[in-house]
Write a protein that holds these residues in place. Structure first.
Motif, short mmCIF file in Angstrom:
data_model
loop_
_atom_site.label_atom_id
_atom_site.label_comp_id
_atom_site.label_asym_id
_atom_site.label_seq_id
_atom_site.Cartn_x
_atom_site.Cartn_y
_atom_site.Cartn_z
N PHE A 1 0.93 -1.14 0.03
CA PHE A 1 0.04 0.00 -0.22
C PHE A 1 0.89 1.27 0.03
N ASP A 2 2.33 1.04 -0.17
CA ASP A 2 3.15 2.39 -0.22
C ASP A 2 3.30 2.77 -1.59
N TRP A 3 2.50 3.62 -2.04
CA TRP A 3 2.42 4.23 -3.35
C TRP A 3 3.69 5.30 -3.34
N THR A 4 4.10 5.78 -2.26
CA THR A 4 5.10 6.82 -2.39
C THR A 4 6.53 6.01 -2.91
N SER A 5 6.58 4.89 -2.61
CA SER A 5 7.75 3.91 -2.71
C SER A 5 7.55 2.98 -4.04
N ARG A 6 6.14 2.69 -4.40
CA ARG A 6 5.80 1.94 -5.68
C ARG A 6 5.47 3.03 -6.88
N ALA A 7 5.88 4.41 -6.58
CA ALA A 7 5.34 5.36 -7.63
C ALA A 7 5.61 4.97 -8.96
#
Length: 150
Positions: free
Chosen positions: A76-82
């Protein structure tokens, strides 16, 4: 939870081509960071947020606190999965949000400026529309008109 669900759906190959764009209001883009920020906001030591994460992400600890299993917070970490984000996204976020740090929305926008736009409001958590309904409506409508063919 709405942004987490929308982003997960848009990320699924079986939904490819079905989701043309996302509009996210005050999204939680990194649950671990939001948990840490809310611990601090609640007056707890900053370390409390760091200590809480294993109780959610490690199966034995998660079961100890009553969860059926671990919560995969990294997914759920979309800052890392951008880099994995493929759907045009408009983020609406209040500059006075004391629950979900706006820096997370800024980080996603900065990582994917060709795909993510950020519209800020002088508002708290989930109160962008309340702060200025006309501005919110115009921002969303104008953004969608460019991205959604009729």
């Amino acid at each position: 939870m709405g942004a987490a669900i929308a982003l997960q759906l848009a990320d699924r190959p079986r939904h490819e081509g079905l989701i043309a764009a996302l509009v996210l209001d005050s999204p939680v883009l990194n649950w671990a960071e939001v948990i840490k920020a809310n611990c601090v906001q609640s007056g707890l030591p900053a370390a409390a947020g760091h200590l809480a994460i294993p109780w959610l992400t490690l199966a034995p600890l998660a079961r100890t606190v009553g969860l059926p299993g671990r919560i995969p917070l990294r997914s759920f970490d979309w800052t890392s999965r951008a880099v994995e984000l493929n759907t045009p996204t408009l983020i609406l976020h209040g500059t006075r949000d004391d629950s979900v740090p706006i820096r997370l929305s800024q980080a996603l926008r900065d990582a994917r400026p060709e795909l993510v736009e950020l519209e800020t409001f002088d508002a708290g958590y989930t109160l962008c529309w309340n702060a200025d309904p006309d501005w919110w409506q115009n921002a969303v409508t104008a953004w969608l008109k460019v991205r959604i063919p009729r």
